[in-house]
Scaffold this motif. Structure first.
Motif, PDB file in Angstrom:
ATOM      1  N   GLN A   1     -26.652  28.033  -3.486  1.00 40.27           N
ATOM      2  CA  GLN A   1     -27.743  27.351  -2.816  1.00 40.27           C
ATOM      3  C   GLN A   1     -27.778  25.867  -3.199  1.00 40.27           C
ATOM      4  O   GLN A   1     -27.991  25.002  -2.341  1.00 40.27           O
ATOM      5  N   MET A   2     -27.560  25.547  -4.470  1.00 36.21           N
ATOM      6  CA  MET A   2     -27.516  24.142  -4.894  1.00 36.21           C
ATOM      7  C   MET A   2     -26.354  23.402  -4.243  1.00 36.21           C
ATOM      8  O   MET A   2     -26.473  22.232  -3.898  1.00 36.21           O
ATOM      9  N   TRP A   3     -25.215  24.070  -4.082  1.00 35.14           N
ATOM     10  CA  TRP A   3     -24.049  23.451  -3.462  1.00 35.14           C
ATOM     11  C   TRP A   3     -24.376  23.009  -2.039  1.00 35.14           C
ATOM     12  O   TRP A   3     -24.111  21.878  -1.641  1.00 35.14           O
ATOM     13  N   PHE A   4     -24.969  23.910  -1.243  1.00 37.69           N
ATOM     14  CA  PHE A   4     -25.279  23.569   0.135  1.00 37.69           C
ATOM     15  C   PHE A   4     -26.413  22.541   0.220  1.00 37.69           C
ATOM     16  O   PHE A   4     -26.420  21.686   1.097  1.00 37.69           O
ATOM     17  N   THR A   5     -27.364  22.606  -0.701  1.00 36.87           N
ATOM     18  CA  THR A   5     -28.434  21.613  -0.736  1.00 36.87           C
ATOM     19  C   THR A   5     -27.862  20.244  -1.063  1.00 36.87           C
ATOM     20  O   THR A   5     -28.259  19.236  -0.475  1.00 36.87           O
ATOM     21  N   LEU A   6     -26.918  20.183  -1.984  1.00 38.64           N
ATOM     22  CA  LEU A   6     -26.287  18.915  -2.342  1.00 38.64           C
ATOM     23  C   LEU A   6     -25.503  18.353  -1.157  1.00 38.64           C
ATOM     24  O   LEU A   6     -25.560  17.151  -0.890  1.00 38.64           O
ATOM     25  N   ASN A   7     -24.794  19.200  -0.430  1.00 35.85           N
ATOM     26  CA  ASN A   7     -24.059  18.730   0.755  1.00 35.85           C
ATOM     27  C   ASN A   7     -25.020  18.170   1.790  1.00 35.85           C
ATOM     28  O   ASN A   7     -24.734  17.145   2.424  1.00 35.85           O
ATOM     29  N   GLN A   8     -26.158  18.826   1.995  1.00 34.74           N
ATOM     30  CA  GLN A   8     -27.151  18.328   2.948  1.00 34.74           C
ATOM     31  C   GLN A   8     -27.726  17.002   2.480  1.00 34.74           C
ATOM     32  O   GLN A   8     -27.932  16.085   3.269  1.00 34.74           O
ATOM     33  N   LEU A   9     -27.964  16.877   1.177  1.00 35.28           N
ATOM     34  CA  LEU A   9     -28.487  15.632   0.623  1.00 35.28           C
ATOM     35  C   LEU A   9     -27.501  14.493   0.826  1.00 35.28           C
ATOM     36  O   LEU A   9     -27.892  13.383   1.210  1.00 35.28           O
ATOM     37  N   VAL A  10     -26.229  14.731   0.580  1.00 38.34           N
ATOM     38  CA  VAL A  10     -25.206  13.703   0.785  1.00 38.34           C
ATOM     39  C   VAL A  10     -25.160  13.286   2.249  1.00 38.34           C
ATOM     40  O   VAL A  10     -25.067  12.095   2.570  1.00 38.34           O
ATOM     41  N   SER A  11     -25.263  14.242   3.146  1.00 37.12           N
ATOM     42  CA  SER A  11     -25.269  13.940   4.577  1.00 37.12           C
ATOM     43  C   SER A  11     -26.493  13.104   4.954  1.00 37.12           C
ATOM     44  O   SER A  11     -26.377  12.112   5.687  1.00 37.12           O
ATOM     45  N   ASP A  12     -27.663  13.474   4.448  1.00 43.08           N
ATOM     46  CA  ASP A  12     -28.888  12.735   4.755  1.00 43.08           C
ATOM     47  C   ASP A  12     -28.839  11.311   4.200  1.00 43.08           C
ATOM     48  O   ASP A  12     -29.287  10.371   4.859  1.00 43.08           O
ATOM     49  N   VAL A  13     -28.316  11.143   3.002  1.00 47.60           N
ATOM     50  CA  VAL A  13     -28.213   9.809   2.408  1.00 47.60           C
ATOM     51  C   VAL A  13     -27.248   8.941   3.216  1.00 47.60           C
ATOM     52  O   VAL A  13     -27.499   7.752   3.430  1.00 47.60           O
ATOM     53  N   GLY A  14     -26.165   9.520   3.700  1.00 50.65           N
ATOM     54  CA  GLY A  14     -25.224   8.776   4.542  1.00 50.65           C
ATOM     55  C   GLY A  14     -25.872   8.319   5.839  1.00 50.65           C
ATOM     56  O   GLY A  14     -25.695   7.169   6.260  1.00 50.65           O
ATOM     57  N   LYS A  15     -26.656   9.210   6.472  1.00 56.13           N
ATOM     58  CA  LYS A  15     -27.353   8.839   7.705  1.00 56.13           C
ATOM     59  C   LYS A  15     -28.398   7.758   7.435  1.00 56.13           C
ATOM     60  O   LYS A  15     -28.559   6.830   8.229  1.00 56.13           O
ATOM     61  N   LEU A  16     -29.111   7.881   6.313  1.00 51.05           N
ATOM     62  CA  LEU A  16     -30.118   6.891   5.960  1.00 51.05           C
ATOM     63  C   LEU A  16     -29.484   5.529   5.701  1.00 51.05           C
ATOM     64  O   LEU A  16     -29.996   4.498   6.135  1.00 51.05           O
ATOM     65  N   SER A  17     -28.363   5.522   5.021  1.00 55.28           N
ATOM     66  CA  SER A  17     -27.651   4.275   4.753  1.00 55.28           C
ATOM     67  C   SER A  17     -27.211   3.606   6.045  1.00 55.28           C
ATOM     68  O   SER A  17     -27.335   2.383   6.205  1.00 55.28           O
ATOM     69  N   GLU A  18     -26.720   4.394   6.979  1.00 58.05           N
ATOM     70  CA  GLU A  18     -26.299   3.850   8.269  1.00 58.05           C
ATOM     71  C   GLU A  18     -27.498   3.305   9.046  1.00 58.05           C
ATOM     72  O   GLU A  18     -27.413   2.243   9.661  1.00 58.05           O
ATOM     73  N   ALA A  19     -28.622   4.006   9.012  1.00 60.53           N
ATOM     74  CA  ALA A  19     -29.828   3.553   9.709  1.00 60.53           C
ATOM     75  C   ALA A  19     -30.340   2.245   9.112  1.00 60.53           C
ATOM     76  O   ALA A  19     -30.761   1.345   9.849  1.00 60.53           O
TER      77      ALA A  19
END
Length: 97
Positions: A32-50
């Motif tokens: 569960q932590m692994w998938f949560t971390l992957n989602q967090l990395v994805s969200d941070v990448g989208k936020l950085s682009e925005a």
């Protein structure tokens, strides 16, 4: 050590079912932590682009505003030459310290 002796060491202290259940619980938590971390990395990448896009849009807006201020200053100066009190045209170099 044969198989029966090994079970004798585990059973008196921690029942085997508890040990397996605990291992499953810990494994599930790690997955569960692994998938949560992957989602967090994805969200941070989208936020950085925005933020980057927003910064670029802000810079374009500031540039357009500076051009409008410059042109408006020149129009006011030219109107002043026609019959009103002349004003000095807008010069961005005067704004710098």
């Amino acid at each position: 050590m044969d198989r029966q002796e090994r079970f004798r060491l585990i059973d008196p202290r921690i029942p085997l079912s508890w040990l397996i259940g605990g291992a499953i619980f810990v494994g599930w938590g790690l997955i569960q932590m692994w998938f949560t971390l992957n989602q967090l990395v994805s969200d941070v990448g989208k936020l950085s682009e925005a933020i980057k896009n927003s910064s670029e849009a802000s810079m374009v807006t500031q540039n357009k505003l500076a051009i409008i201020e410059f042109r408006l200053g020149n129009v006011e100066y030219n109107l002043g030459l026609i019959g009103r009190k002349p004003k000095k045209p807008v010069d961005k170099e005067d704004d710098k310290p």
